[in-house]
Design a protein around this motif. Structure first.
Motif, short mmCIF file in Angstrom:
data_model
loop_
_atom_site.label_atom_id
_atom_site.label_comp_id
_atom_site.label_asym_id
_atom_site.label_seq_id
_atom_site.Cartn_x
_atom_site.Cartn_y
_atom_site.Cartn_z
N LEU A 1 0.84 -1.16 0.15
CA LEU A 1 0.06 -0.05 -0.21
C LEU A 1 0.86 1.19 0.10
O LEU A 1 0.54 2.05 -0.80
CB LEU A 1 -0.87 0.16 1.21
N PHE A 2 1.79 1.15 0.76
CA PHE A 2 2.97 2.35 0.82
C PHE A 2 3.46 2.64 -0.49
O PHE A 2 3.66 3.78 -1.02
CB PHE A 2 3.79 2.04 1.83
N ARG A 3 3.80 1.55 -1.15
CA ARG A 3 4.43 1.72 -2.72
C ARG A 3 3.31 2.08 -3.47
O ARG A 3 3.50 2.94 -4.46
CB ARG A 3 4.86 0.38 -3.08
N GLN A 4 1.99 1.69 -3.47
CA GLN A 4 0.83 2.12 -4.16
C GLN A 4 0.52 3.69 -4.03
O GLN A 4 0.39 4.39 -5.23
CB GLN A 4 -0.16 1.37 -3.95
N TYR A 5 0.46 4.31 -2.87
CA TYR A 5 0.07 5.46 -2.84
C TYR A 5 1.23 6.57 -2.42
O TYR A 5 0.97 7.70 -2.67
CB TYR A 5 -0.96 5.57 -1.40
N CYS A 6 2.49 6.13 -2.21
CA CYS A 6 3.60 6.95 -1.95
C CYS A 6 4.78 6.42 -2.79
O CYS A 6 5.82 6.12 -2.08
CB CYS A 6 3.99 7.27 -0.41
N PRO A 7 4.80 6.21 -4.20
CA PRO A 7 5.75 5.58 -4.91
C PRO A 7 7.24 6.09 -4.58
O PRO A 7 8.18 5.73 -4.61
CB PRO A 7 5.42 5.66 -6.32
N SER A 8 7.20 7.60 -4.66
CA SER A 8 8.39 8.51 -4.64
C SER A 8 9.14 8.11 -3.32
O SER A 8 10.34 7.79 -3.12
CB SER A 8 8.25 9.84 -4.89
N LYS A 9 8.23 8.18 -2.13
CA LYS A 9 8.88 7.76 -0.71
C LYS A 9 9.13 6.24 -0.68
O LYS A 9 10.01 5.96 0.07
CB LYS A 9 7.94 8.34 0.12
N ALA A 10 8.39 5.55 -1.27
CA ALA A 10 8.65 4.12 -1.21
C ALA A 10 10.05 3.75 -1.61
O ALA A 10 10.56 2.92 -0.98
CB ALA A 10 7.41 3.44 -1.80
N GLY A 11 10.39 4.24 -2.93
CA GLY A 11 11.66 3.90 -3.29
C GLY A 11 12.85 4.29 -2.19
O GLY A 11 14.00 3.83 -2.08
N LYS A 12 12.54 5.57 -1.89
CA LYS A 12 13.65 6.07 -1.00
C LYS A 12 13.60 4.86 0.25
O LYS A 12 14.86 4.78 0.75
CB LYS A 12 13.53 7.34 -0.57
N VAL A 13 12.66 4.70 0.86
CA VAL A 13 12.55 3.88 1.90
C VAL A 13 13.02 2.59 1.73
O VAL A 13 13.82 1.86 2.48
CB VAL A 13 11.10 3.75 2.68
N HIS A 14 12.62 1.82 0.47
CA HIS A 14 13.26 0.56 0.23
C HIS A 14 14.99 0.82 0.07
O HIS A 14 15.28 -0.29 0.26
CB HIS A 14 12.71 0.43 -1.30
N ASN A 15 15.50 1.88 -0.60
CA ASN A 15 16.73 1.85 -0.64
C ASN A 15 17.57 1.77 0.86
O ASN A 15 18.47 1.04 1.02
CB ASN A 15 17.42 3.11 -1.56
N VAL A 16 16.96 2.51 1.70
CA VAL A 16 17.60 2.65 3.33
C VAL A 16 17.20 1.24 3.83
O VAL A 16 18.39 0.69 4.52
CB VAL A 16 16.46 3.64 4.14
N LEU A 17 16.02 0.62 3.78
CA LEU A 17 15.82 -0.84 4.29
C LEU A 17 16.86 -1.94 3.78
O LEU A 17 17.11 -2.64 4.36
CB LEU A 17 14.47 -1.08 4.31
N GLY A 18 17.17 -1.61 2.14
CA GLY A 18 17.64 -2.65 1.75
C GLY A 18 19.31 -2.68 2.14
O GLY A 18 19.99 -3.59 2.05
N LYS A 19 19.54 -1.60 2.63
CA LYS A 19 21.17 -1.44 3.38
C LYS A 19 21.17 -1.74 4.68
O LYS A 19 22.26 -2.15 5.24
CB LYS A 19 21.44 0.00 3.31
N ILE A 20 19.86 -1.91 5.47
CA ILE A 20 19.94 -2.12 6.85
C ILE A 20 19.39 -3.63 7.23
O ILE A 20 19.43 -4.34 8.30
CB ILE A 20 19.21 -1.11 7.87
N ALA A 21 18.54 -4.18 6.13
CA ALA A 21 17.71 -5.26 6.59
C ALA A 21 18.67 -6.44 6.80
O ALA A 21 18.65 -7.37 7.78
CB ALA A 21 16.88 -5.57 5.28
N PHE A 22 19.78 -6.74 5.84
CA PHE A 22 20.74 -7.94 5.92
C PHE A 22 21.72 -7.72 7.13
O PHE A 22 21.90 -8.67 7.92
CB PHE A 22 21.27 -8.23 4.63
N PRO A 23 22.28 -6.55 7.22
CA PRO A 23 23.06 -6.31 8.44
C PRO A 23 22.16 -6.74 9.65
O PRO A 23 22.76 -7.13 10.51
CB PRO A 23 23.51 -5.03 8.43
N ALA A 24 20.98 -6.26 9.58
CA ALA A 24 20.12 -6.47 10.98
C ALA A 24 19.81 -7.99 11.17
O ALA A 24 20.00 -8.36 12.44
CB ALA A 24 18.80 -5.84 10.89
N LEU A 25 19.79 -8.70 10.12
CA LEU A 25 19.56 -9.98 10.29
C LEU A 25 20.82 -10.64 10.86
O LEU A 25 20.83 -11.78 11.77
CB LEU A 25 19.27 -10.72 8.91
#
Length: 287
Positions: free
Chosen positions: A153-177
């Motif tokens: 839903l976030f990607r659907q309604y806030c596509p520009s912000k979703a791209g930025k959030v995805h880039n941030v999470l992509g950098k921290i998700a694997f290190p967090a695991l």
């Protein structure tokens, strides 16, 4: 430090990140290309639990570790499989679809399979293993389904912000695991060292046989090379964070020893798949 307070936000982040990657077409790929989707889901949801049961029985794991081993095999595909598929020059769209579909389908398959496994395992030195099915389903919805839907839903309604959030999470998700795995290993290193010989070998055989099974399924379905590489990765890579969350949750098993197979599976799985990706890259360059 109680690992449950680490695994819950890590799992939520991973699932929200997966939701940011998903589109409606990822859930409808089955109707366009049914063979690779059927091959992948069969490998993940049927073959892998059967292999886990076989190797756990052959190695004579005690009840808690046996249940923990089956728990990781029943879990959905890990979101990192999308990255591994990309690195191996596989079919990333297929990987994303299989991860999404398995995350939803396991809402129904995990309670059924684990109920059987718990009954089979019987009582242990820790007492009788009980599986509260309703809390399991509720936790699955809260930690997996809702974050995935929120990401979509976030990607659907806030596509520009979703791209930025995805880039941030992509950098921290694997290190967090990795941080979660490291904390768990430090807290339980004595227990892990005690079981690392037999359990480690059991899990290694499980992973190698799962990759082989993925290749066989791909061959039987006459899939293309890119699809074949993705199926092999998807069958082998599981969502360790979810298995740890179920094992350590105070509402379900509340047993950190049961999470040890998932921790060891995650470590060995990443090593084996990194070797696989390297071999495929070399094969692509020389081919």
């Amino acid at each position: 430090m109680n690992t449950i307070f680490i695994v819950l936000p890590v799992l939520t982040i991973l699932m929200f990140q997966l939701g940011l990657e998903l589109q409606i077409k990822d859930f409808t790929l089955f109707f366009k290309r049914p063979k690779p989707v059927i091959a992948g889901l069969t490998g993940q949801l049927v073959l892998l639990p059967l292999l886990g049961f076989l190797w756990g029985y052959i190695f004579g794991l005690d009840e808690v570790l046996f249940v923990g081993l089956l728990l990781i095999t029943c879990s959905p595909g890990g979101s990192s499989s999308n990255i591994f598929s990309m690195l191996a020059k596989g079919d990333v769209a297929l990987s994303v679809s299989l991860t999404a579909l398995s995350s939803i389908i396991t809402l129904f398959t995990i309670p059924v399979i684990m109920s059987f496994i718990v009954q089979y395992a019987g009582s242990t030195g820790y007492g009788t293993i009980n599986l509260p099915v309703l809390p399991l389903i509720i936790q699955h919805i809260v930690l997996m389904v809702i974050p995935i839907l929120a990401g979509i839903l976030f990607r659907q309604y806030c596509p520009s912000k979703a791209g930025k959030v995805h880039n941030v999470l992509g950098k921290i998700a694997f290190p967090a695991l990795i941080f979660l795995i490291s904390v768990f290993f430090i807290q339980h290193y004595q227990t892990i060292i005690t079981y690392i010989g037999k359990l480690g070998l059991c899990i290694l055989f499980l992973i190698l046989s799962a990759l082989t099974g993925g290749w066989v399924l791909s061959w039987l379905c006459k899939l293309h090379e890119k699809e074949k590489r993705t199926i092999i990765i998807e069958v082998g890579m599981q969502n360790a964070a979810q298995a740890i969350a179920i094992a350590t949750s105070p509402f379900i098993f509340h047993n950190e020893t049961m999470a040890i197979p998932a921790i060891m599976y995650a470590l060995l799985m990443n090593i084996v798949l990194l070797v696989y990706v390297r071999l495929k890259k070399r094969q692509t360059l020389t081919g």
